[in-house]
Scaffold this motif. Structure first.
Motif, PDB file in Angstrom:
ATOM      1  N   PRO A   1       0.823  -1.215   0.000  1.00 37.01           N
ATOM      2  CA  PRO A   1       0.000   0.000   0.000  1.00 37.01           C
ATOM      3  C   PRO A   1       0.855   1.261   0.000  1.00 37.01           C
ATOM      4  CG  PRO A   1      -0.026  -1.053   2.152  1.00 37.01           C
ATOM      5  CD  PRO A   1       0.661  -2.002   1.229  1.00 37.01           C
ATOM      6  N   ARG A   2       0.277   2.331  -0.552  1.00 35.82           N
ATOM      7  CA  ARG A   2       1.027   3.578  -0.674  1.00 35.82           C
ATOM      8  C   ARG A   2       1.440   4.126   0.691  1.00 35.82           C
ATOM      9  NH1 ARG A   2      -1.483   8.076  -4.523  1.00 35.82           N
ATOM     10  NH2 ARG A   2      -1.147   6.300  -5.924  1.00 35.82           N
ATOM     11  N   ALA A   3       0.571   3.994   1.688  1.00 34.61           N
ATOM     12  CA  ALA A   3       0.892   4.502   3.028  1.00 34.61           C
ATOM     13  C   ALA A   3       2.133   3.805   3.583  1.00 34.61           C
ATOM     14  CB  ALA A   3      -0.296   4.305   3.965  1.00 34.61           C
ATOM     15  N   GLN A   4       2.273   2.512   3.304  1.00 31.89           N
ATOM     16  CA  GLN A   4       3.453   1.782   3.756  1.00 31.89           C
ATOM     17  C   GLN A   4       4.708   2.326   3.091  1.00 31.89           C
ATOM     18  OE1 GLN A   4       3.473  -2.633   3.513  1.00 31.89           O
ATOM     19  NE2 GLN A   4       5.483  -2.427   2.544  1.00 31.89           N
ATOM     20  N   LEU A   5       4.644   2.599   1.793  1.00 37.28           N
ATOM     21  CA  LEU A   5       5.808   3.105   1.074  1.00 37.28           C
ATOM     22  C   LEU A   5       6.259   4.445   1.634  1.00 37.28           C
ATOM     23  CD1 LEU A   5       4.852   2.207  -2.605  1.00 37.28           C
ATOM     24  CD2 LEU A   5       6.393   0.975  -1.074  1.00 37.28           C
ATOM     25  N   PHE A   6       5.297   5.343   1.927  1.00 35.30           N
ATOM     26  CA  PHE A   6       5.652   6.644   2.505  1.00 35.30           C
ATOM     27  C   PHE A   6       6.287   6.465   3.887  1.00 35.30           C
ATOM     28  CE2 PHE A   6       2.310   8.579  -0.393  1.00 35.30           C
ATOM     29  CZ  PHE A   6       3.249   9.210  -1.192  1.00 35.30           C
ATOM     30  N   ARG A   7       5.749   5.532   4.677  1.00 38.74           N
ATOM     31  CA  ARG A   7       6.316   5.275   6.001  1.00 38.74           C
ATOM     32  C   ARG A   7       7.737   4.745   5.872  1.00 38.74           C
ATOM     33  NH1 ARG A   7       3.182   1.292   7.723  1.00 38.74           N
ATOM     34  NH2 ARG A   7       4.733  -0.339   7.327  1.00 38.74           N
ATOM     35  N   GLU A   8       7.952   3.848   4.920  1.00 35.01           N
ATOM     36  CA  GLU A   8       9.287   3.281   4.722  1.00 35.01           C
ATOM     37  C   GLU A   8      10.284   4.345   4.275  1.00 35.01           C
ATOM     38  OE1 GLU A   8       7.869  -1.233   3.428  1.00 35.01           O
ATOM     39  OE2 GLU A   8       8.389   0.251   1.903  1.00 35.01           O
ATOM     40  N   LEU A   9       9.867   5.212   3.378  1.00 37.68           N
ATOM     41  CA  LEU A   9      10.769   6.262   2.910  1.00 37.68           C
ATOM     42  C   LEU A   9      11.154   7.200   4.047  1.00 37.68           C
ATOM     43  CD1 LEU A   9       9.145   7.058  -0.548  1.00 37.68           C
ATOM     44  CD2 LEU A   9      11.426   6.118  -0.169  1.00 37.68           C
ATOM     45  N   ALA A  10      10.170   7.596   4.866  1.00 37.01           N
ATOM     46  CA  ALA A  10      10.453   8.489   5.991  1.00 37.01           C
ATOM     47  C   ALA A  10      11.391   7.821   6.998  1.00 37.01           C
ATOM     48  CB  ALA A  10       9.151   8.910   6.668  1.00 37.01           C
ATOM     49  N   ALA A  11      11.113   6.554   7.327  1.00 40.40           N
ATOM     50  CA  ALA A  11      11.967   5.828   8.272  1.00 40.40           C
ATOM     51  C   ALA A  11      13.367   5.634   7.704  1.00 40.40           C
ATOM     52  CB  ALA A  11      11.340   4.478   8.613  1.00 40.40           C
ATOM     53  N   SER A  12      13.477   5.435   6.399  1.00 43.49           N
ATOM     54  CA  SER A  12      14.784   5.205   5.779  1.00 43.49           C
ATOM     55  C   SER A  12      15.635   6.466   5.789  1.00 43.49           C
ATOM     56  CB  SER A  12      14.605   4.699   4.342  1.00 43.49           C
ATOM     57  OG  SER A  12      13.952   3.440   4.336  1.00 43.49           O
ATOM     58  N   VAL A  13      15.021   7.618   5.576  1.00 43.11           N
ATOM     59  CA  VAL A  13      15.763   8.880   5.675  1.00 43.11           C
ATOM     60  C   VAL A  13      16.281   9.068   7.102  1.00 43.11           C
ATOM     61  CG1 VAL A  13      15.558  11.398   5.563  1.00 43.11           C
ATOM     62  CG2 VAL A  13      14.572   9.983   3.751  1.00 43.11           C
ATOM     63  N   ARG A  14      15.461   8.727   8.071  1.00 48.52           N
ATOM     64  CA  ARG A  14      15.905   8.805   9.471  1.00 48.52           C
ATOM     65  C   ARG A  14      17.057   7.836   9.728  1.00 48.52           C
ATOM     66  NH1 ARG A  14      11.425   7.172  13.567  1.00 48.52           N
ATOM     67  NH2 ARG A  14      12.019   5.107  12.754  1.00 48.52           N
TER      68      ARG A  14
ATOM     69  N   PRO B   1      11.600  -2.927  -2.060  1.00 42.75           N
ATOM     70  CA  PRO B   1      12.990  -2.482  -1.893  1.00 42.75           C
ATOM     71  C   PRO B   1      13.137  -1.301  -0.930  1.00 42.75           C
ATOM     72  CG  PRO B   1      12.561  -2.982  -4.186  1.00 42.75           C
ATOM     73  CD  PRO B   1      11.233  -3.065  -3.484  1.00 42.75           C
ATOM     74  N   PHE B   2      12.072  -0.511  -0.776  1.00 51.58           N
ATOM     75  CA  PHE B   2      12.136   0.645   0.123  1.00 51.58           C
ATOM     76  C   PHE B   2      12.101   0.226   1.596  1.00 51.58           C
ATOM     77  CE2 PHE B   2       9.970   1.880  -3.834  1.00 51.58           C
ATOM     78  CZ  PHE B   2      10.929   2.742  -4.327  1.00 51.58           C
ATOM     79  N   THR B   3      11.769  -1.028   1.866  1.00 52.61           N
ATOM     80  CA  THR B   3      11.756  -1.546   3.233  1.00 52.61           C
ATOM     81  C   THR B   3      13.169  -1.724   3.771  1.00 52.61           C
ATOM     82  OG1 THR B   3       9.789  -2.802   2.569  1.00 52.61           O
ATOM     83  CG2 THR B   3      10.718  -3.325   4.709  1.00 52.61           C
ATOM     84  N   ALA B   4      14.151  -1.701   2.876  1.00 54.41           N
ATOM     85  CA  ALA B   4      15.523  -2.061   3.242  1.00 54.41           C
ATOM     86  C   ALA B   4      16.055  -1.293   4.442  1.00 54.41           C
ATOM     87  CB  ALA B   4      16.442  -1.855   2.040  1.00 54.41           C
ATOM     88  N   TYR B   5      15.721  -0.008   4.571  1.00 54.82           N
ATOM     89  CA  TYR B   5      16.209   0.817   5.674  1.00 54.82           C
ATOM     90  C   TYR B   5      15.085   1.276   6.603  1.00 54.82           C
ATOM     91  CZ  TYR B   5      21.103   1.488   4.233  1.00 54.82           C
ATOM     92  OH  TYR B   5      22.429   1.320   3.954  1.00 54.82           O
ATOM     93  N   SER B   6      13.954   0.601   6.558  1.00 58.37           N
ATOM     94  CA  SER B   6      12.826   0.994   7.405  1.00 58.37           C
ATOM     95  C   SER B   6      13.033   0.435   8.811  1.00 58.37           C
ATOM     96  CB  SER B   6      11.504   0.486   6.807  1.00 58.37           C
ATOM     97  OG  SER B   6      10.417   0.922   7.567  1.00 58.37           O
ATOM     98  N   PHE B   7      13.824   1.157   9.607  1.00 55.24           N
ATOM     99  CA  PHE B   7      14.205   0.708  10.937  1.00 55.24           C
ATOM    100  C   PHE B   7      13.773   1.716  11.996  1.00 55.24           C
ATOM    101  CE2 PHE B   7      18.151  -0.890   8.532  1.00 55.24           C
ATOM    102  CZ  PHE B   7      17.543  -2.096   8.206  1.00 55.24           C
ATOM    103  N   ASP B   8      13.509   1.207  13.196  1.00 57.16           N
ATOM    104  CA  ASP B   8      13.466   2.079  14.359  1.00 57.16           C
ATOM    105  C   ASP B   8      14.883   2.569  14.640  1.00 57.16           C
ATOM    106  OD1 ASP B   8      10.771   2.282  15.458  1.00 57.16           O
ATOM    107  OD2 ASP B   8      10.880   0.108  15.701  1.00 57.16           O
ATOM    108  N   VAL B   9      15.000   3.663  15.391  1.00 52.55           N
ATOM    109  CA  VAL B   9      16.315   4.245  15.670  1.00 52.55           C
ATOM    110  C   VAL B   9      17.262   3.250  16.345  1.00 52.55           C
ATOM    111  CG1 VAL B   9      17.527   6.023  17.004  1.00 52.55           C
ATOM    112  CG2 VAL B   9      15.482   6.624  15.683  1.00 52.55           C
TER     113      VAL B   9
END
Length: 209
Positions: free
Chosen positions: A61-74, A152-160
């Motif tokens: 879902p698109r909401a997941q992709l946006f969440r992953e991108l934001a988490a990956s930038v962090r 592929p955008f999940t790759a860096y979707s991590f908590d701090v």
């Protein structure tokens, strides 16, 4: 052209800020090239050819992709902050990174790349198992598992905390083993591409059983 942070006094606020911006931009670019590149090749261009290897039929879902991108930038910001420790430690002579890839011979250069990959696999395996322990899962690893349909955008979707665990590997490695900056770059490139492919939601194998 030299970077502006090269002219700042060592370990001053401007020095740290300059290096942080420089490394953060590198980390974001590395993530973006790998994640968008793998998505374009695997999930778009080769989607029909790899249809039998698709793990889940639905697209994320698109909401997941946006969440992953934001988490990956962090995550990139966390990696950049940890890199400051490596840069300062190297300049202080505590860590063992060096510039000339041929300084210790090309044999050691390629051996160090392989060693980084092999030891990181072991580090990742045991740290990942630990993050699945009920006492630490919610704080360290829960966000990553919110992506039930990975991309592929999940790759860096991590908590701090999880990002910090992953990011500290190279710094720990450099405490004991000398590695050139180019070898570190190749290792980091290998790591993010492999990570993005592993989260593409396709079963990608070099050989088919």
């Amino acid at each position: 052209m030299e970077n502006s942070h090269a002219f700042a006094a060592p370990y001053s606020l401007d020095w740290f800020a300059g290096w942080f911006v420089h490394v953060f931009q590198f980390e974001v670019a590395r993530y973006a090239i790998a994640a968008f590149g793998v998505f374009a090749i695997v999930n778009v261009l080769l989607a029909r050819a790899l249809a039998e290897r698709k793990i889940r039929a639905a697209a994320p879902p698109r909401a997941q992709l946006f969440r992953e991108l934001a988490a990956s930038v962090r995550t990139c910001a966390v990696y950049a902050a940890i890199a400051l420790v490596s840069i300062a430690g190297t300049e202080a002579g505590i860590l063992k990174a060096y510039d000339d890839p041929a300084a210790l011979g090309w044999g050691w250069f390629w051996a160090s790349v392989v060693l980084l990959i092999v030891l990181h696999d072991a580090f990742f395996y045991w740290s990942h198992r630990l993050m699945h322990h009920p006492r630490v899962f919610r704080r360290f690893h829960r966000l990553h598992h919110k992506s039930h349909n990975p991309s592929p955008f999940t790759a860096y979707s991590f908590d701090v905390p999880e990002a910090a665990v992953h990011g500290v590997f190279v710094t720990l490695f450099l405490l004991f083993i000398p590695v050139s900056q180019l070898a570190i770059f190749l290792f980091l490139a290998h790591m993010i591409v492999r990570n993005a492919i592993g989260h593409s939601d396709y079963e990608i194998r070099l050989m088919r059983n």
